[in-house]
Design an enzyme around this catalytic site. Structure first.
Site, PDB file in Angstrom:
ATOM      1  N   LYS B  81      14.348  59.809  53.012  1.00 27.48           N
ATOM      2  CA  LYS B  81      14.910  61.094  53.468  1.00 27.48           C
ATOM      3  C   LYS B  81      13.898  61.982  54.186  1.00 27.48           C
ATOM      4  O   LYS B  81      14.295  62.887  54.937  1.00 27.48           O
ATOM      5  CB  LYS B  81      15.473  61.862  52.263  1.00 27.48           C
ATOM      6  CG  LYS B  81      16.649  61.172  51.587  1.00 27.48           C
ATOM      7  CD  LYS B  81      17.973  61.588  52.203  1.00 27.48           C
ATOM      8  CE  LYS B  81      19.132  60.933  51.469  1.00 27.48           C
ATOM      9  NZ  LYS B  81      20.435  61.302  52.051  1.00 27.48           N
ATOM     10  N   SER B 106      20.798  68.167  45.190  1.00 25.29           N
ATOM     11  CA  SER B 106      19.908  68.130  44.036  1.00 25.29           C
ATOM     12  C   SER B 106      19.053  66.871  44.099  1.00 25.29           C
ATOM     13  O   SER B 106      18.309  66.567  43.201  1.00 25.29           O
ATOM     14  CB  SER B 106      20.715  68.159  42.740  1.00 25.29           C
ATOM     15  OG  SER B 106      21.713  67.168  42.788  1.00 25.29           O
ATOM     16  N   GLY B 224      26.030  58.213  52.313  1.00 30.41           N
ATOM     17  CA  GLY B 224      26.563  59.109  53.327  1.00 30.41           C
ATOM     18  C   GLY B 224      26.512  58.506  54.719  1.00 30.41           C
ATOM     19  O   GLY B 224      27.209  58.925  55.625  1.00 30.41           O
ATOM     20  N   GLY B 226      23.729  58.209  56.791  1.00 28.26           N
ATOM     21  CA  GLY B 226      22.682  58.644  57.715  1.00 28.26           C
ATOM     22  C   GLY B 226      21.716  57.515  58.034  1.00 28.26           C
ATOM     23  O   GLY B 226      21.340  57.297  59.196  1.00 28.26           O
ATOM     24  N   ALA B 252      33.073  53.183  44.977  1.00 31.08           N
ATOM     25  CA  ALA B 252      31.893  53.633  45.719  1.00 31.08           C
ATOM     26  C   ALA B 252      31.777  52.901  47.054  1.00 31.08           C
ATOM     27  O   ALA B 252      31.045  53.331  47.943  1.00 31.08           O
ATOM     28  CB  ALA B 252      30.621  53.408  44.897  1.00 31.08           C
TER      29      ALA B 252
END
Lengths: 398, 398
Positions: B81, B106, B224, B226, B252
Site C-alpha cells: 500500500k 483501519s 478492492g 487497486g 469474498a
C-alpha cells in the site's frame, strides 16, 4: 571422519580455504537490516524493566546499534549446519567417501549431512531415536539418508553408530566437536564481514559519513560451539569483537558458567525453548571460546527475552526464525552488562553489530504454542517494540 | 484528492512514470524463489484430494511452475500500500498538499498514507472506528497521523471524513478506487518483470537453456482491486498473462462471481481469514479487471487452502506473510481449473510464474490462533508439502 590431528589448524586462512571449497554447495545467505529493531535496541530500557534483575537500581545503559543480520535460516536445510557438513566431506579422501558417513542426531546436523552426502553421491547413515517425530524422520529420509533407529540415551545411540562403523566402515561426522566442522561454520563470518562492508558503503545506510565502514562486533548463538568457535576463528586479526549468546534456562548457559568457573561444563540438562542450544560446549570449541583474545565474552538471556526477540524478528523483519536463532539479538536488547560495554566502546557512533540468525526450522504450530501461553508477556514485549513500524530490509546479492 | 478525471490514463507508460516518481520513497522489494514450493505445486494432486470438489473424478492437472515471489511484505509499512499512497501524493499540487490528506481505514492504507504524509511533511487525518485495536491506533499515530475516531459503520466513518474536509480542506485519498492509487500499486509489476528476467538469466536457475527467459504469468490477490488492476495495467502489451486470486469464504470472491454474472458486486460481507481481501472490487479497478485482454481470469480458494499455502511460505521459504498474501500461491497449488490452463499453455517447459506476496502484517498470536484450531488439517497440508526440505532463496539487489 578425518582424525582431528589430521585436520587443518583453526586459522582465518583455513576458514577462507574452507569457503572456497564449499561455496559452490551452500547459499550466500542475505544480510538484512531493520531500522525498527535498531531503534528498539538503541533505546535505553526503563528502570522498571530492570526491577527484580541483577541490574535493579542501575541507570539503564544507552548503547547504539546498527544491526546486520546474517540470515542462515535461508541456508540450505534451513540452518547454518550445511556449511560444516559440506566442508567435512571435502576433507575426506575418495576411499573414505566411498565408505559413507555416519552420525547420530535428530536435528539440523542430520539433515545437513544427509544433503551433503547425497550431493557427493555417497551414503549417509543417520542414527535417530525411535521416539523421534515422524516429520523429522521423513525429512531426513527425504534427503536420501539411510535412517537407523536406536534407544534414546546417548549410550544406546552410540552403540548403533559403532555397529554401523563396524559393518560398513563409515566415517563418523560429529555435529560440532571437530575442526573441519568448525572451519566450515566459520565461513558465514567471512561473508557477513564483506556484506556488512558493502551495505555500509551504500550511502543511505551510513548517513553519518564519519561512521566506521566495517563491523565492530558479531554475536552468535552458543550451543555445542561449532558456530561460535568458527566465527571467532574466521574473524581473528580483523579487530571485530566476537561474543556468544546462550539461554539461561535450567543451566543452558553452560558456556557462560564454565567461563566463570574456568572449566568446561561437560553435561547439561535443559528444556529451553532454544532447542538447538541444549547441548554442552564441545571440547575443541571450548579451546577457542575460552580464549579471551578470540571470544570477548558469553552472555545469557531468559526464555521471555528470547520470545520477545523472536516476536520482533518475525513481525517486524518478517523473517521466519526458530527460537535458537534470536538469542544474540536478545542479549543486545536485554543484557545490561553487554549493553554497557557496547555503550562504552561504541561511544557516540555506536556499534555496527553483526547478529547471526542461525536457522528457521520451526513450525506454525510450535509458534502458536510458544506465544499462546504468555499473551500478557508478549504484549509487554510489544510495548518494548515501540510505535514506529517503519522497517527496512536490504538484500545483498553476491 | 485529485479528481479521477484529472488523473493520468491507466497505461503501462503511466505506471513507468509513477515508478520514477516513487522509487526514491519505497523499497525495491526482493524477488525470492523456492525449489521446494516449485516442486510441491508442480506435483499433480491426488485423485483423493479432489473428492468432494467440483473436480472429483477428473484426472488431476500436471502443470509445471517456476515461481518468482514478489515480497511486498518487505515493503515500507509491511505491505504494498505504500506504493499507491506515495504516488497519490506526488499528484497533488503544493496548494493541495498544504491542506493535508484524509482517509478512513483501519488497515495498511492508513499507515501507508500516514507515512507518505509524514515524508512529505504534511498532515494526514485518519478516521478509525473507536473499536479499532489499540496497537493499530498506536501504529497509525506512530507515523505521525492525526487519528480521529468514528462509529464503525461506513456512514459514521464517512460523516467524520466529510467533517474533516469541511474544516481543513484536506484532500481525500481513497484506498484503491482511484487511478493514482492504481498506477502506484502497478509499479511492483515493473520491478517483478525485470527481477524475474535477471534471475532467469542466472544459469543455476534456468538449467534448461531453451527455457523462456521472461515471466509467462503473474497472479495477485484481489480485494478492492487497486493492486490487481495496477499490475494488469503495468503489464499491458508485454504478453505476460495476469490473473487474480480471492478467498471463496462467505462470498469474498465477489470479483469472480461478478465476472460470471457480467456485473460488479458492490458489497460483500465476509470474515475470511484473508482480512485484507474482505472488500468488494472498486468501480475503477472493475473496469480493468473485467477486461479480458487485461486480466485473464479470477480464481478463488478455501480457507484451508489459504492456510496450507501460508504454512508452506512460512516454514519452507521462511518468509513471514499474512493470510491475504498467499491466495495467489493457493490458486496455483489447489485450483484445478487454473492448473489445467497452466498445464496446457505452459506445456513441457512450464510457466515462469510471478506471485505477489502482498504483505506481512500479522502477529505471532494470530498465527497461533489460525493453526491451533486445525492441527489435523495443517498436518494434512504438511503431507502435501512432500519430504524434500531443500530450499533456495535468492535475492535480487537493485
Amino acid at each position: 571422519m578425518a582424525e582431528s590431528s589430521r585436520s587443518k589448524p583453526l586459522t582465518r586462512e583455513n576458514v577462507q580455504k574452507a569457503h572456497e571449497l564449499i561455496k559452490q554447495y551452500v547459499h550466500l545467505t542475505p544480510v538484512l537490516t531493520c531500522t525498527t529493531i535498531d531503534s528498539v535496541a538503541s533505546t535505553p530500557r526503563s528502570p522498571e524493566a530492570l526491577k527484580g534483575t541483577q541490574w535493579e537500581g542501575q541507570t539503564p545503559a544507552k548503547p547504539k546499534f546498527r544491526f546486520f543480520f546474517k540470515c542462515e535460516n535461508y541456508q540450505k536445510i534451513g540452518a547454518f549446519k550445511a556449511r560444516g557438513a559440506f566442508h567435512a566431506l571435502t576433507q575426506l579422501s575418495d576411499e573414505e567417501l566411498a565408505r559413507g558417513v555416519v552420525t547420530h542426531s535428530s536435528g539440523n546436523h542430520a539433515q545437513a549431512l544427509a544433503l551433503a552426502a547425497r550431493t557427493k553421491g555417497i551414503t549417509a547413515h543417520i542414527v535417530m531415536p525411535t521416539i523421534s517425530t515422524p516429520s523429522k524422520i521423513a525429512g531426513t529420509k527425504g534427503y536420501g539418508a539411510n535412517v537407523l533407529f536406536s534407544g534414546s540415551t546417548s549410550e544406546e545411540r552410540e552403540a548403533v553408530v559403532v555397529d554401523v562403523i563396524k559393518k560398513t566402515g563409515a566415517i563418523l561426522v560429529p555435529p560440532y566437536d571437530h575442526p573441519d566442522i568448525i572451519l566450515g561454520q566459520g565461513t558465514m563470518a567471512l561473508e557477513l564481514e564483506q556484506q556488512a562492508k558493502d551495505l555500509l558503503a551504500m550511502s543511505h545506510i551510513s548517513v553519518n559519513r564519519d561512521q566506521k565502514q566495517t563491523l565492530d562486533a558479531v554475536i552468535a548463538p552458543l550451543g555445542g560451539g561449532g558456530m561460535l568457535s568458527g566465527v571467532a576463528t574466521a574473524l581473528q586479526g580483523t579487530g571485530i569483537r566476537v561474543f556468544g549468546a546462550e539461554p539461561s534456562f535450567e543451566g543452558a548457559n553452560d558456556g557462560q558458567l564454565g567461563l566463570a568457573a574456568g572449566k568446561r561444563i561437560p553435561s547439561v540438562k535443559t528444556l529451553t525453548i532454544a532447542d538447538g542450544l541444549r547441548t554442552p560446549v564441545g571440547e575443541i570449541p571450548w579451546i577457542v571460546i575460552s580464549d579471551k583474545s578470540k571470544v570477548k565474552g558469553v552472555y545469557s538471556v531468559t526464555e521471555e527475552h528470547i520470545k520477545a526477540a523472536m516476536k520482533l524478528v518475525l513481525e517486524r523483519m518478517k523473517v521466519f526464525v526458530e527460537p535458537s536463532a534470536v538469542v544474540g539479538l536478545a542479549v543486545c536488547m536485554f543484557d545490561e552488562d553487554f549493553r554497557r560495554i557496547a555503550e562504552r566502546e561504541g561511544g557516540e557512533g555506536g556499534w555496527n553489530m553483526g547478529v547471526v540468525l542461525s536457522g528457521g526450522n520451526t513450525t506454525v504450530e510450535a509458534i502458536g504454542k510458544l506465544f499462546q501461553t504468555s499473551t500478557a508477556q508478549a504484549e509487554r514485549a510489544e510495548g518494548v517494540v515501540g510505535k514506529d513500524g517503519e522497517k527496512v530490509a536490504e538484500n545483498v546479492a553476491g
